[in-house]
Design a protein around this motif. Sequence first.
Motif, mmCIF file in Angstrom:
data_model
loop_
_atom_site.group_PDB
_atom_site.id
_atom_site.type_symbol
_atom_site.label_atom_id
_atom_site.label_comp_id
_atom_site.label_asym_id
_atom_site.label_seq_id
_atom_site.Cartn_x
_atom_site.Cartn_y
_atom_site.Cartn_z
ATOM 1 N N MET A 1 0.665 -1.618 0.094
ATOM 2 C CA MET A 1 0.182 -0.010 -0.292
ATOM 3 C C MET A 1 0.750 1.296 0.063
ATOM 4 S SD MET A 1 -3.408 0.715 0.394
ATOM 5 C CE MET A 1 -4.244 2.386 -0.217
ATOM 6 N N SER A 2 1.889 1.131 0.593
ATOM 7 C CA SER A 2 2.770 2.173 0.700
ATOM 8 C C SER A 2 3.423 2.087 -0.342
ATOM 9 C CB SER A 2 3.856 2.095 1.744
ATOM 10 O OG SER A 2 4.536 1.713 1.380
ATOM 11 N N VAL A 3 3.646 1.780 -1.561
ATOM 12 C CA VAL A 3 4.323 1.930 -2.974
ATOM 13 C C VAL A 3 2.797 2.555 -3.758
ATOM 14 C CG1 VAL A 3 4.702 0.741 -4.961
ATOM 15 C CG2 VAL A 3 6.268 -0.247 -2.574
ATOM 16 N N LEU A 4 1.691 2.269 -3.641
ATOM 17 C CA LEU A 4 0.903 2.664 -4.486
ATOM 18 C C LEU A 4 0.526 4.443 -3.784
ATOM 19 C CD1 LEU A 4 -1.120 2.720 -6.173
ATOM 20 C CD2 LEU A 4 -2.471 2.408 -5.257
ATOM 21 N N ALA A 5 0.823 4.579 -2.461
ATOM 22 C CA ALA A 5 1.233 6.013 -2.053
ATOM 23 C C ALA A 5 2.093 7.283 -2.647
ATOM 24 C CB ALA A 5 0.419 5.840 -0.279
ATOM 25 N N GLY A 6 3.417 6.568 -2.307
ATOM 26 C CA GLY A 6 4.426 7.039 -3.033
ATOM 27 C C GLY A 6 3.858 7.199 -4.120
ATOM 28 N N PHE A 7 3.466 6.356 -5.116
ATOM 29 C CA PHE A 7 3.462 6.836 -6.654
ATOM 30 C C PHE A 7 2.560 7.735 -6.884
ATOM 31 C CE2 PHE A 7 1.441 5.686 -10.598
ATOM 32 C CZ PHE A 7 2.696 5.781 -11.292
ATOM 33 N N VAL A 8 0.853 7.943 -5.868
ATOM 34 C CA VAL A 8 -0.233 8.568 -6.568
ATOM 35 C C VAL A 8 0.882 9.879 -5.547
ATOM 36 C CG1 VAL A 8 -2.273 9.144 -5.338
ATOM 37 C CG2 VAL A 8 -1.754 7.403 -6.439
ATOM 38 N N LEU A 9 1.841 9.810 -4.635
ATOM 39 C CA LEU A 9 2.263 11.370 -4.766
ATOM 40 C C LEU A 9 2.902 12.229 -5.468
ATOM 41 C CD1 LEU A 9 2.100 13.713 -2.386
ATOM 42 C CD2 LEU A 9 3.983 12.041 -1.327
ATOM 43 N N LEU A 10 3.806 10.913 -5.887
ATOM 44 C CA LEU A 10 4.738 11.871 -6.329
ATOM 45 C C LEU A 10 4.075 12.198 -8.187
ATOM 46 C CD1 LEU A 10 7.506 11.713 -8.203
ATOM 47 C CD2 LEU A 10 6.993 9.536 -9.182
ATOM 48 N N LEU A 11 3.022 11.503 -8.534
ATOM 49 C CA LEU A 11 2.191 12.126 -9.521
ATOM 50 C C LEU A 11 1.165 13.507 -9.401
ATOM 51 C CD1 LEU A 11 -0.365 8.846 -11.077
ATOM 52 C CD2 LEU A 11 1.930 10.451 -12.109
ATOM 53 N N VAL A 12 0.999 13.930 -8.170
ATOM 54 C CA VAL A 12 0.628 14.828 -8.068
ATOM 55 C C VAL A 12 1.921 15.971 -7.881
ATOM 56 C CG1 VAL A 12 -0.634 15.963 -5.717
ATOM 57 C CG2 VAL A 12 -1.524 13.393 -6.547
ATOM 58 N N VAL A 13 2.730 15.749 -6.756
ATOM 59 C CA VAL A 13 4.010 16.470 -6.810
ATOM 60 C C VAL A 13 4.251 16.907 -8.614
ATOM 61 C CG1 VAL A 13 6.385 17.063 -6.418
ATOM 62 C CG2 VAL A 13 4.809 15.557 -4.778
ATOM 63 N N VAL A 14 4.517 16.022 -9.519
ATOM 64 C CA VAL A 14 4.714 16.209 -11.086
ATOM 65 C C VAL A 14 3.395 16.852 -11.744
ATOM 66 C CG1 VAL A 14 4.704 15.552 -13.141
ATOM 67 C CG2 VAL A 14 6.152 14.543 -11.082
ATOM 68 N N PHE A 15 2.379 16.755 -11.802
ATOM 69 C CA PHE A 15 0.945 17.337 -11.791
ATOM 70 C C PHE A 15 1.269 18.676 -11.353
ATOM 71 C CE2 PHE A 15 -0.449 13.232 -13.473
ATOM 72 C CZ PHE A 15 -0.254 13.937 -14.944
ATOM 73 N N VAL A 16 1.132 18.944 -9.817
ATOM 74 C CA VAL A 16 1.597 20.550 -9.323
ATOM 75 C C VAL A 16 2.858 21.408 -9.681
ATOM 76 C CG1 VAL A 16 1.946 21.981 -6.851
ATOM 77 C CG2 VAL A 16 -0.381 19.660 -7.133
ATOM 78 N N VAL A 17 3.758 20.671 -9.678
ATOM 79 C CA VAL A 17 4.649 21.523 -10.522
ATOM 80 C C VAL A 17 4.689 21.833 -11.546
ATOM 81 C CG1 VAL A 17 7.531 21.618 -10.456
ATOM 82 C CG2 VAL A 17 6.906 20.217 -8.000
ATOM 83 N N ALA A 18 4.391 21.605 -12.617
ATOM 84 C CA ALA A 18 3.893 21.487 -14.187
ATOM 85 C C ALA A 18 3.220 22.722 -13.960
ATOM 86 C CB ALA A 18 3.507 20.424 -15.041
ATOM 87 N N TYR A 19 1.976 22.930 -13.236
ATOM 88 C CA TYR A 19 1.139 23.683 -13.435
ATOM 89 C C TYR A 19 1.097 24.852 -13.282
ATOM 90 C CZ TYR A 19 -3.454 26.227 -11.932
ATOM 91 O OH TYR A 19 -4.091 26.723 -12.606
ATOM 92 N N ALA A 20 2.492 25.282 -12.113
ATOM 93 C CA ALA A 20 2.815 26.487 -11.360
ATOM 94 C C ALA A 20 3.795 26.845 -12.507
ATOM 95 C CB ALA A 20 4.264 26.019 -10.261
ATOM 96 N N VAL A 21 4.602 25.963 -13.165
ATOM 97 C CA VAL A 21 5.972 26.405 -14.308
ATOM 98 C C VAL A 21 4.886 26.932 -15.151
ATOM 99 C CG1 VAL A 21 7.275 25.532 -16.098
ATOM 100 C CG2 VAL A 21 7.457 25.048 -13.359
#
Length: 53
Positions: A1-21
């Motif tokens: 479960m922690s691997v899936l949560a980490g992957f989802v968190l990584l996706l959220v971070v990537v999209f937030v950074v892309a949106y901010a840029v």
Amino acid sequence: MSVLAGFVLLLVVVFVVAYAVGRQVGPVAPGLRPSGGSGSSPGMVGHDMGGMR
């Protein structure tokens, strides 16, 4: 479960950074208008397609 949560968190971070840029950079084509209306594109005056259909 922690691997899936980490992957989802990584996706959220990537999209937030892309949106901010994207917000900082601004629009890619500021003069771009949706199609429709008068039928002529800005900057395309005198560019006849020579009878293409």
